[in-house]
Design a protein around this motif. Structure first.
Motif, PDB file in Angstrom:
ATOM      1  N   LEU A 250      69.641 -59.450  33.267  1.00  0.00           N
ATOM      2  CA  LEU A 250      69.528 -58.080  32.747  1.00  0.00           C
ATOM      3  C   LEU A 250      70.726 -57.240  33.211  1.00  0.00           C
ATOM      4  CD1 LEU A 250      67.357 -55.839  31.515  1.00  0.00           C
ATOM      5  CD2 LEU A 250      67.347 -55.166  33.903  1.00  0.00           C
ATOM      6  N   ILE A 251      71.046 -57.352  34.492  1.00  0.00           N
ATOM      7  CA  ILE A 251      72.149 -56.563  35.049  1.00  0.00           C
ATOM      8  C   ILE A 251      73.468 -56.983  34.390  1.00  0.00           C
ATOM      9  CG2 ILE A 251      73.498 -56.119  37.146  1.00  0.00           C
ATOM     10  CD1 ILE A 251      70.856 -56.551  38.740  1.00  0.00           C
ATOM     11  N   GLU A 252      73.665 -58.301  34.286  1.00  0.00           N
ATOM     12  CA  GLU A 252      74.963 -58.781  33.796  1.00  0.00           C
ATOM     13  C   GLU A 252      75.104 -58.643  32.281  1.00  0.00           C
ATOM     14  OE1 GLU A 252      75.334 -62.624  36.016  1.00  0.00           O
ATOM     15  OE2 GLU A 252      76.747 -61.478  37.238  1.00  0.00           O
ATOM     16  N   SER A 253      73.974 -58.428  31.577  1.00  0.00           N
ATOM     17  CA  SER A 253      74.086 -58.157  30.145  1.00  0.00           C
ATOM     18  C   SER A 253      74.123 -56.652  29.881  1.00  0.00           C
ATOM     19  CB  SER A 253      72.934 -58.812  29.378  1.00  0.00           C
ATOM     20  OG  SER A 253      71.709 -58.218  29.755  1.00  0.00           O
ATOM     21  N   SER A 254      74.213 -55.867  30.951  1.00  0.00           N
ATOM     22  CA  SER A 254      74.288 -54.412  30.788  1.00  0.00           C
ATOM     23  C   SER A 254      75.682 -53.897  31.149  1.00  0.00           C
ATOM     24  CB  SER A 254      73.241 -53.724  31.667  1.00  0.00           C
ATOM     25  OG  SER A 254      71.947 -54.125  31.293  1.00  0.00           O
ATOM     26  N   GLY A 255      76.673 -54.767  31.065  1.00  0.00           N
ATOM     27  CA  GLY A 255      78.042 -54.313  31.307  1.00  0.00           C
ATOM     28  C   GLY A 255      78.487 -54.371  32.759  1.00  0.00           C
ATOM     29  N   ASP A 363      59.375 -52.964  40.434  1.00  0.00           N
ATOM     30  CA  ASP A 363      58.034 -53.496  40.676  1.00  0.00           C
ATOM     31  C   ASP A 363      57.949 -54.999  40.864  1.00  0.00           C
ATOM     32  OD1 ASP A 363      56.562 -51.081  40.615  1.00  0.00           O
ATOM     33  OD2 ASP A 363      56.960 -50.962  38.471  1.00  0.00           O
ATOM     34  N   TYR A 364      59.086 -55.676  41.035  1.00  0.00           N
ATOM     35  CA  TYR A 364      59.088 -57.123  41.228  1.00  0.00           C
ATOM     36  C   TYR A 364      58.236 -57.807  40.161  1.00  0.00           C
ATOM     37  CZ  TYR A 364      59.218 -61.625  43.633  1.00  0.00           C
ATOM     38  OH  TYR A 364      59.421 -62.952  43.936  1.00  0.00           O
ATOM     39  N   SER A 365      58.607 -57.521  38.902  1.00  0.00           N
ATOM     40  CA  SER A 365      57.866 -58.117  37.795  1.00  0.00           C
ATOM     41  C   SER A 365      58.811 -58.236  36.609  1.00  0.00           C
ATOM     42  CB  SER A 365      56.677 -57.223  37.429  1.00  0.00           C
ATOM     43  OG  SER A 365      56.252 -57.504  36.108  1.00  0.00           O
ATOM     44  N   THR A 366      58.935 -59.432  36.049  1.00  0.00           N
ATOM     45  CA  THR A 366      59.849 -59.584  34.913  1.00  0.00           C
ATOM     46  C   THR A 366      59.336 -58.788  33.715  1.00  0.00           C
ATOM     47  OG1 THR A 366      58.782 -61.729  34.566  1.00  0.00           O
ATOM     48  CG2 THR A 366      61.002 -61.759  35.444  1.00  0.00           C
ATOM     49  N   ALA A 367      58.014 -58.597  33.633  1.00  0.00           N
ATOM     50  CA  ALA A 367      57.453 -57.838  32.514  1.00  0.00           C
ATOM     51  C   ALA A 367      57.928 -56.385  32.545  1.00  0.00           C
ATOM     52  CB  ALA A 367      55.930 -57.891  32.551  1.00  0.00           C
ATOM     53  N   ALA A 368      58.251 -55.887  33.739  1.00  0.00           N
ATOM     54  CA  ALA A 368      58.628 -54.471  33.864  1.00  0.00           C
ATOM     55  C   ALA A 368      60.144 -54.283  33.898  1.00  0.00           C
ATOM     56  CB  ALA A 368      58.003 -53.886  35.125  1.00  0.00           C
ATOM     57  N   LEU A 369      60.905 -55.343  33.639  1.00  0.00           N
ATOM     58  CA  LEU A 369      62.363 -55.264  33.802  1.00  0.00           C
ATOM     59  C   LEU A 369      63.065 -54.475  32.704  1.00  0.00           C
ATOM     60  CD1 LEU A 369      63.660 -58.745  35.001  1.00  0.00           C
ATOM     61  CD2 LEU A 369      63.722 -56.576  36.226  1.00  0.00           C
ATOM     62  N   GLU A 370      62.636 -54.689  31.457  1.00  0.00           N
ATOM     63  CA  GLU A 370      63.409 -54.185  30.332  1.00  0.00           C
ATOM     64  C   GLU A 370      63.614 -52.662  30.404  1.00  0.00           C
ATOM     65  OE1 GLU A 370      65.066 -56.324  28.504  1.00  0.00           O
ATOM     66  OE2 GLU A 370      65.992 -54.692  27.386  1.00  0.00           O
ATOM     67  N   THR A 371      62.637 -51.961  30.972  1.00  0.00           N
ATOM     68  CA  THR A 371      62.775 -50.500  31.056  1.00  0.00           C
ATOM     69  C   THR A 371      63.933 -50.111  31.976  1.00  0.00           C
ATOM     70  OG1 THR A 371      61.163 -50.441  32.843  1.00  0.00           O
ATOM     71  CG2 THR A 371      60.331 -50.008  30.635  1.00  0.00           C
ATOM     72  N   LEU A 372      64.418 -51.048  32.788  1.00  0.00           N
ATOM     73  CA  LEU A 372      65.528 -50.719  33.687  1.00  0.00           C
ATOM     74  C   LEU A 372      66.878 -50.834  32.996  1.00  0.00           C
ATOM     75  CD1 LEU A 372      64.377 -52.633  36.905  1.00  0.00           C
ATOM     76  CD2 LEU A 372      63.862 -50.293  36.236  1.00  0.00           C
ATOM     77  N   ARG A 373      66.886 -51.420  31.792  1.00  0.00           N
ATOM     78  CA  ARG A 373      68.167 -51.690  31.131  1.00  0.00           C
ATOM     79  C   ARG A 373      68.986 -50.419  30.927  1.00  0.00           C
ATOM     80  NH1 ARG A 373      70.419 -55.864  28.512  1.00  0.00           N
ATOM     81  NH2 ARG A 373      68.516 -57.059  28.336  1.00  0.00           N
TER      82      ARG A 373
END
Lengths: 384, 286
Positions: A250-255, A363-373
């Protein structure tokens, strides 16, 4: 492993994705497997007795369903996740369990663990929270108790030579990891943050000799392949550990390119060698207490706030300089107090170096990751 | 030359079509559950309003949380950068932007036209448009009227809880006690403003301050925020479009960086249609 053996990065990716597999195979072959919490228990003691040390991690993909009945939600979600998958038998192949008073979360989790997850051998390592000489002496004694407990369980004594040899092999691993970190200095780095994470986690699931072979393969492969990375802003990660490539992806696909991580699965376990002392336990105790730089240990401080920060975080200035860092991500796993409490000072310190810091409590959850993009992308746009 | 910005927000979709001199058209529509299929329709509306054929648009930037669902966009930029650019174009003196959206709220810092810092709340409805929507529903007042109504209050009631669910309970409790609706609303706006203010304070609120997003259309909320901030704030004439406007402005800049041939190549490939990476049947909102 299956017939045709993969090597290098492909092998690391396999070991990363099926983490217990190699340990289970080795258990079948008669080896003893010990699980341990965080990067403080001296794995050299286990290696010296031919025990395979396996780092206990959580699983960001797995919703916590059992642990909440045993551990309160105010506790660090990584610890709760580790216990949760422990209860779900992810670690049922352990012959030994080494808990540690690393942080409060890890300590409580370890105590609950020994109560509900039955393992033949259990040890709780007492780690002092300061690094003064008297604390090192105390810690050395605790390591000696640990050694005795493991020797008793295996039914064999560790000779000073065997321990020195184990220290040498683990030091070799530390040096190889640092060599691999050097390959992230070019711009763009030669290895991505996700690949690096796969390698580091793989090392924590296999015997040290296999890890060293893997590292040599990876270093050669990374040096020889054409550079596959794109040029992006260079990110240093400080804080709670990251143990899932969904996050680094996620981090590395965000530039952003992750180039160095001061975390418990990054530089911390590998950055310094254990000194070869007459009594190996002296070098081991010094190393773990003084050189593994998790803020769970209170370090000698300077006479002023500035000097205090400089003494505690000076190494981060070096990281920023040599890895040409553009910005910092302070990763806080929700309720990870030891890192959360450091946020104001770490922000100040990096601000002093002219480096912007993105703080995210997650939240240490892959389900909650996308909102961090959006945050990572906006951060990349800020520093880009 | 024409360039476009599409801001697909959680609640409202905004499009701005610009040329070098002026804004040619703006469109504001509800996003809805079907936005993945409808981004191109909103774009069509904007194009026909501007009288510009799709082929004449040189560069398109998508922003907002639905930005990944715009297959005809040349680039995606976060709404944080886009709001910053839009506001900076409208009010060059603004240093702090408070954006109150449908599902999140943000603080954005600008220095010399550059994004320098930001903070956002996207985990909790407190301090967002959603919170006001729910309260309006509980009190039986139209969303667009709650701001004005709150300004009539002489004794704002205390709302202590900022969890949307519990604040709803508190509002109901005040109703049952006979508190006038305008006083409850004033209390709600005060509490919401205080929540947003304490978040944005973390990145230092420096004048001038602009408020954008749907929340900026609520005069009661703006006034409560102004009181918290301690000095007057500016509100754009159409606070919903600053993100799309910023996207269009960035699109304009991008054109300068790309040579003509590549631009034409891009235009040829561009199709004004819905995203195709979803399975149409199974992802349809019901």
């Amino acid at each position: 492993m299956s017939g045709a053996k993969s090597t290098g990065l492909a092998r690391a990716a396999e070991l990363y994705s099926v983490r217990g597999q190699r340990a289970r195979e080795l258990k079948q072959e008669g080896k003893k497997i010990f699980g341990y919490f965080c990067c403080y228990p001296p794995i050299e003691i286990m290696t010296a007795l031919d025990i395979v040390p396996v780092r206990i991690l959580g699983n960001m993909d797995e919703p916590i369903t059992i642990a909440d009945g045993y551990l309160p939600p105010v506790m660090c979600v990584f610890c709760r996740s580790a216990f949760d998958i422990g209860m779900k038998k992810s670690y049922d192949y352990f012959d030994g369990f080494v808990g540690a008073h690393a942080c409060d979360g890890a300590e409580r989790t370890a105590l609950i663990w020994t109560n509900y997850i039955k393992t033949p051998c259990n040890f709780h390592l007492d780690i002092p929270h300061t690094a003064h000489n008297s604390a090192v002496d105390f810690f050395k004694q605790q390591i000696a108790y640990f050694q005795q407990a493991v020797e008793k369980f295996i039914g064999q004594k560790i000779s000073p030579e065997a321990l020195k040899d184990a220290v040498a092999r683990h030091n070799r691993q530390r040096a190889l990891v640092r060599d691999l970190y050097d390959l992230r200095k070019p711009d763009p780095p030669l290895i991505s943050g996700s690949e690096m994470l796969q390698v580091l986690i793989a090392l924590m699931c296999i015997p040290v000799e296999e890890g060293n072979v893997l590292l040599e393969e990876v270093i050669q492969e990374v040096r020889e392949r054409p550079n596959v990375q794109a040029k992006k802003s260079r990110l240093l990660i400080w804080g709670s550990l990251i143990d899932n490539t969904a996050f680094t992806d996620l981090i590395e696909s965000s530039g952003l390119n992750i180039v160095v991580e001061d975390t418990a699965i990054g530089t911390r376990p590998f950055w310094h060698d254990i000194e070869e002392t007459q009594d190996p336990l002296d070098g081991i105790a010094e190393h773990y207490l003084k050189e593994v730089l998790c803020p769970r240990t209170f370090r000698d401080s300077g006479p002023s706030y500035q000097e205090d920060s400089e003494m505690r975080f000076g190494y981060l200035k070096e990281f920023a300089k040599y890895w040409k860092v553009d910005g910092v991500f302070a990763n806080i796993i929700r309720n990870c107090d030891v890192h959360g409490y450091e946020v104001p000072v770490i922000k100040d310190y990096f601000a002093g170096l002219g480096l912007p810091v993105l703080v995210i409590e997650q939240d240490y959850s892959t389900a909650a990751l996308e909102t961090l993009r959006t945050r990572f992308q906006a951060f990349a746009e800020t520093i880009g | 030359m024409f360039f476009a910005g599409l801001d697909i927000g959680s609640t409202i979709t905004k499009v701005v079509i610009k040329n070098e001199k002026k804004i040619c058209a703006t469109v504001i529509k509800p996003t809805g559950a079907e936005h993945r299929r409808l981004a191109h329709k909103v774009m069509e509306d904007a194009l026909s309003k501007a009288g510009v054929p799709f082929e004449d648009v040189d560069y398109i930037i998508a922003t907002g949380y639905g930005r990944i669902n715009v297959p005809f966009a040349d680039r995606q930029v976060t709404e944080i950068t886009c709001h910053m650019r839009g506001v900076n174009w409208l009010f060059p003196a603004v240093k702090t932007i408070i954006d109150i959206g449908g599902q999140d709220s943000k603080g954005i810092k600008v220095e010399n036209g550059k994004l320098v810092n930001f903070i956002m709340n996207d985990k909790c409805a407190a301090g967002t448009g959603r919170f006001l929507e729910i309260i309006a529903g509980v009190l039986g007042v139209k969303l667009e009227e709650i701001g004005e109504l709150s300004l009539k209050s002489t004794r704002p009631s205390d709302i202590s809880n900022m969890c949307t669910v519990f604040a709803e309970q508190e509002a109901l409790l005040r109703l049952s006690e006979g508190t006038p609706v305008e006083d409850i609303l004033a209390g709600i706006h005060k509490a919401n403003a205080s929540r947003i203010h304490s978040m944005v304070k973390k990145i230092k609120i420096e004048p001038e301050v602009a408020i954008t997003g749907g929340g900026a259309k609520n005069r009661g909320l703006c006034k409560a925020l102004e009181e918290k901030v301690g000095f007057p704030v500016v509100v754009p004439p159409e606070p919903l479009i600053t993100g799309a406007l910023g996207a269009a402005l960035i699109a304009g800049e991008q054109i300068a960086k790309i040579d003509k041939e590549e631009l034409q190549e891009r235009q040829k490939k561009r199709r004004l249609e819905a995203v195709t990476f979803f399975d149409d049947e199974s992802t349809k909102a019901r």
